[in-house]
Design a protein around this motif. Structure first.
Motif, PDB file in Angstrom:
ATOM      1  N   MET A   1     -35.485 -12.442  26.087  1.00 38.74           N
ATOM      2  CA  MET A   1     -34.861 -11.523  25.134  1.00 38.74           C
ATOM      3  C   MET A   1     -34.787 -12.125  23.733  1.00 38.74           C
ATOM      4  O   MET A   1     -34.792 -11.402  22.732  1.00 38.74           O
ATOM      5  CB  MET A   1     -33.465 -11.139  25.616  1.00 38.74           C
ATOM      6  N   ARG A   2     -34.736 -13.437  23.641  1.00 34.93           N
ATOM      7  CA  ARG A   2     -34.702 -14.085  22.325  1.00 34.93           C
ATOM      8  C   ARG A   2     -36.005 -13.891  21.551  1.00 34.93           C
ATOM      9  O   ARG A   2     -36.028 -14.045  20.326  1.00 34.93           O
ATOM     10  CB  ARG A   2     -34.416 -15.576  22.490  1.00 34.93           C
ATOM     11  N   GLN A   3     -37.070 -13.557  22.249  1.00 29.60           N
ATOM     12  CA  GLN A   3     -38.325 -13.277  21.553  1.00 29.60           C
ATOM     13  C   GLN A   3     -38.200 -12.023  20.695  1.00 29.60           C
ATOM     14  O   GLN A   3     -38.890 -11.880  19.682  1.00 29.60           O
ATOM     15  CB  GLN A   3     -39.452 -13.108  22.571  1.00 29.60           C
ATOM     16  N   TYR A   4     -37.314 -11.109  21.101  1.00 31.13           N
ATOM     17  CA  TYR A   4     -37.103  -9.864  20.367  1.00 31.13           C
ATOM     18  C   TYR A   4     -35.816  -9.898  19.546  1.00 31.13           C
ATOM     19  O   TYR A   4     -35.712  -9.214  18.518  1.00 31.13           O
ATOM     20  CB  TYR A   4     -37.034  -8.684  21.347  1.00 31.13           C
ATOM     21  N   LEU A   5     -34.851 -10.681  20.003  1.00 32.59           N
ATOM     22  CA  LEU A   5     -33.546 -10.771  19.338  1.00 32.59           C
ATOM     23  C   LEU A   5     -33.235 -12.247  19.088  1.00 32.59           C
ATOM     24  O   LEU A   5     -32.438 -12.864  19.798  1.00 32.59           O
ATOM     25  CB  LEU A   5     -32.463 -10.137  20.223  1.00 32.59           C
ATOM     26  N   PRO A   6     -33.872 -12.857  18.104  1.00 27.43           N
ATOM     27  CA  PRO A   6     -33.771 -14.314  17.914  1.00 27.43           C
ATOM     28  C   PRO A   6     -32.383 -14.825  17.551  1.00 27.43           C
ATOM     29  O   PRO A   6     -32.123 -16.024  17.663  1.00 27.43           O
ATOM     30  CB  PRO A   6     -34.768 -14.588  16.778  1.00 27.43           C
TER      31      PRO A   6
ATOM     32  N   GLN B   1     -29.951  -2.418  23.464  1.00 26.64           N
ATOM     33  CA  GLN B   1     -30.947  -3.474  23.248  1.00 26.64           C
ATOM     34  C   GLN B   1     -31.617  -3.866  24.561  1.00 26.64           C
ATOM     35  O   GLN B   1     -32.832  -4.082  24.608  1.00 26.64           O
ATOM     36  CB  GLN B   1     -30.281  -4.689  22.605  1.00 26.64           C
TER      37      GLN B   1
ATOM     38  N   ASN C   1     -34.108  -1.201  25.461  1.00 28.43           N
ATOM     39  CA  ASN C   1     -35.298  -1.186  24.605  1.00 28.43           C
ATOM     40  C   ASN C   1     -36.240  -2.353  24.872  1.00 28.43           C
ATOM     41  O   ASN C   1     -37.465  -2.196  24.849  1.00 28.43           O
ATOM     42  CB  ASN C   1     -34.885  -1.200  23.130  1.00 28.43           C
ATOM     43  N   PHE C   2     -35.673  -3.544  25.099  1.00 25.49           N
ATOM     44  CA  PHE C   2     -36.509  -4.737  25.201  1.00 25.49           C
ATOM     45  C   PHE C   2     -36.595  -5.308  26.623  1.00 25.49           C
ATOM     46  O   PHE C   2     -37.345  -6.251  26.868  1.00 25.49           O
ATOM     47  CB  PHE C   2     -35.981  -5.828  24.265  1.00 25.49           C
TER      48      PHE C   2
ATOM     49  N   LYS D   1     -37.984  -4.250  29.176  1.00 21.21           N
ATOM     50  CA  LYS D   1     -39.214  -3.974  29.918  1.00 21.21           C
ATOM     51  C   LYS D   1     -40.049  -5.233  30.120  1.00 21.21           C
ATOM     52  O   LYS D   1     -40.932  -5.268  30.980  1.00 21.21           O
ATOM     53  CB  LYS D   1     -40.031  -2.914  29.182  1.00 21.21           C
ATOM     54  N   SER D   2     -39.782  -6.250  29.318  1.00 23.44           N
ATOM     55  CA  SER D   2     -40.526  -7.506  29.449  1.00 23.44           C
ATOM     56  C   SER D   2     -40.008  -8.365  30.600  1.00 23.44           C
ATOM     57  O   SER D   2     -40.635  -9.363  30.956  1.00 23.44           O
ATOM     58  CB  SER D   2     -40.434  -8.309  28.148  1.00 23.44           C
TER      59      SER D   2
ATOM     60  N   TYR E   1     -34.262  -8.260  35.311  1.00 24.37           N
ATOM     61  CA  TYR E   1     -33.643  -7.142  34.586  1.00 24.37           C
ATOM     62  C   TYR E   1     -32.336  -6.719  35.261  1.00 24.37           C
ATOM     63  O   TYR E   1     -31.331  -6.458  34.587  1.00 24.37           O
ATOM     64  CB  TYR E   1     -34.600  -5.951  34.520  1.00 24.37           C
TER      65      TYR E   1
END
Length: 487
Positions: free
Chosen positions: A329-334, A346, A349-350, A352-353, A359
């Motif tokens: 998740m830090r890749q999208y929300l650093p 959040q 939205n993110f 899915k990775s 999850y």
């Protein structure tokens, strides 16, 4: 004798020893020496002491190693004061507690350290989220005297066992006999280890303890032991740390010495409990405040009797899943520091990775954080009905998303939630067994307990233990002056 071999003798000469010989009259002779092989030969040849000369032949039945002459001499004096049966127990490796150790009047310090039950915020303390635990009126009771050496004698009344270890043997988790320390002793030992690592002064002590907090039931029996011994050391060694710092020390002890990656909630609740209140704790900022509980309700804890051992369970696997989710998740929300910093949108939205399992773990944490914040507002407004609904939702999340419930726990929760006298019920603790907590109308508590017991037995053919509990203060220490003759 084996100890007479030259290679053994050379190995043993570098330390000091306290030893016991069994004489021909079955009595035990105790002494100390810097060369145990030589000293035993002296006793066997009649040159050791008048007593062993008159009661030969003698046999070496026990010895301990110590770092200094002073410690070895003190241990010699201590053993000489013991009864014949106590010496026999030591000599034959039977470390059972003598009945006279239950003479509580001879101890200078008394410590009471509570267990805890968590109302909401399960598995979020190690994810930086808010929690809502309660220190309960089931506790560890500890009696102790300070000793002027580096030996720690700890006896558990409940198991009727004793362990003695030194600072030297602590790092290797061994007792003074060189044997592996029993699992129950790792918790008090871990506190001493953590104190040394944090450069806090420690002193030897002689302690006994008992607990009515069910072991392995998710009520923080281990944290209660840790906090109890930490509070004892804080008192006798004059540590200048507050209750929250004490809790952090004990968390480090359990993480790094015992090997359980627990969060801070358990130790914090045991240290900081407040009468008739839950504790709201933000585990990221460590800011907290008490949240009063309604006077007309009571906590009912049902013990499924299914024991779980955190260190060998899937607890650490769940924690690793959370770490993995945070990393992705830090890749999208650093800017996030922990999973608790993520809001539901959040994650949607993110997320899915993330893998399906990861999850689910993350969703439980994010949703549970939201539930705690809502629950506090409901309690402040006296809305116990809405609070109970959040408890039910929390259990469903623990069961379906975090997957830490078991059939026995689900049966107890379902039975409780079907009762009109219960506002809400859920699994409490790490899961994989243990207990449920229910909030019940106080005047109907006896009927509820009978209903829960009979209903569970009808469905499972098994009995359960059920406890009424209320919120109490955190750990406290009492000191009293005693007559030396009592020792």
């Amino acid at each position: 004798m084996v100890l007479e071999k030259k290679e053994k003798s050379k190995k043993l000469k570098s330390k000091c020893y306290c030893y016991m010989l069994q004489c021909s009259n079955h009595a035990y002779y105790t002494g100390w020496t810097t060369d145990i092989s030589r000293r035993v030969k002296q006793h066997q040849s009649g040159r050791g002491s008048n007593y062993t000369k008159m009661n030969s032949p003698v046999e070496l039945v026990y010895w301990e190693t110590h770092k200094t002459n002073q410690i070895a001499r003190k241990r010699e004096i201590s053993i000489k004061k013991m009864t014949h049966q106590m010496k026999k127990n030591i000599a034959h490796g039977n470390n059972h507690v003598e009945d006279d150790t239950k003479n509580f009047a001879k101890y200078e310090y008394f410590v009471s350290s509570p267990g805890r039950v968590n109302l909401l915020g399960e598995h979020v303390d190690y994810n930086g989220g808010p929690v809502l635990p309660v220190a309960i009126d089931r506790s560890v009771s500890l009696w102790a005297n300070k000793q002027d050496d580096e030996l720690f004698s700890i006896k558990t009344i409940d198991l009727n066992l004793e362990v003695i270890f030194s600072l030297e043997s602590l790092e290797r988790k061994l007792d003074i006999h060189g044997a592996r320390m029993p699992d129950w002793a790792l918790y008090p030992a871990s506190v001493i280890w953590a104190a040394v690592k944090n450069q806090l002064t420690v002193s030897g002590f002689d302690a006994i303890f008992s607990s009515n907090v069910p072991i392995g039931a998710g009520l923080s029996s281990s944290a209660a032991v840790e906090i109890g011994f930490a509070a004892l050391l804080r008192e006798i060694c004059n540590w200048q740390i507050d209750d929250t710092q004490l809790a952090l020390l004990c968390q480090t002890a359990e993480n790094d010495y015992v090997g359980v990656n627990c969060g801070i909630m358990d130790q914090f609740a045991c240290a900081n409990g407040v009468d008739n209140a839950a504790l709201y704790l933000n585990t990221s900022s460590m800011k907290w405040y008490p949240v009063p509980l309604p006077e007309d309700v009571i906590l009912i804890i049902a013990d499924s009797k299914v024991k779980r051992a955190l260190a060998s369970s899937a607890y650490n696997e769940r924690r690793e899943s959370c770490n993995q989710a945070l990393k992705i998740m830090r890749q999208y929300l650093p800017t996030i520091n922990c999973l608790a910093d993520i809001n539901p949108d959040q994650l949607k939205n993110f997320g899915k990775s993330l893998s399906e399992v990861t999850y689910k773990r993350a969703k439980h944490v994010v949703d549970e954080c939201q539930r705690v914040e809502q629950a506090v507002e409901f309690l402040k407004n006296g809305d116990i009905v809405s609070f109970g609904r959040l408890m039910r939702e929390g259990h469903e999340s623990l069961r379906d998303l975090y997957e830490v419930s078991i059939p026995e726990i689900d049966i107890l929760v379902d039975l409780a939630n079907q009762s009109q006298d219960c506002f809400g019920s859920r699994l409490t603790g790490a899961g994989f067994g243990g207990c449920t907590v229910s909030i019940v109308t106080k005047e109907k508590s006896d009927e509820f307990i009978q209903y829960l017991k009979s209903g569970y037995f009808k469905l499972t053919d098994k009995d359960i233990n059920v406890y009424k509990c209320k919120a109490r203060t955190g750990v406290f220490v009492e000191w009293r002056k005693i007559n030396q003759s009592q020792n």
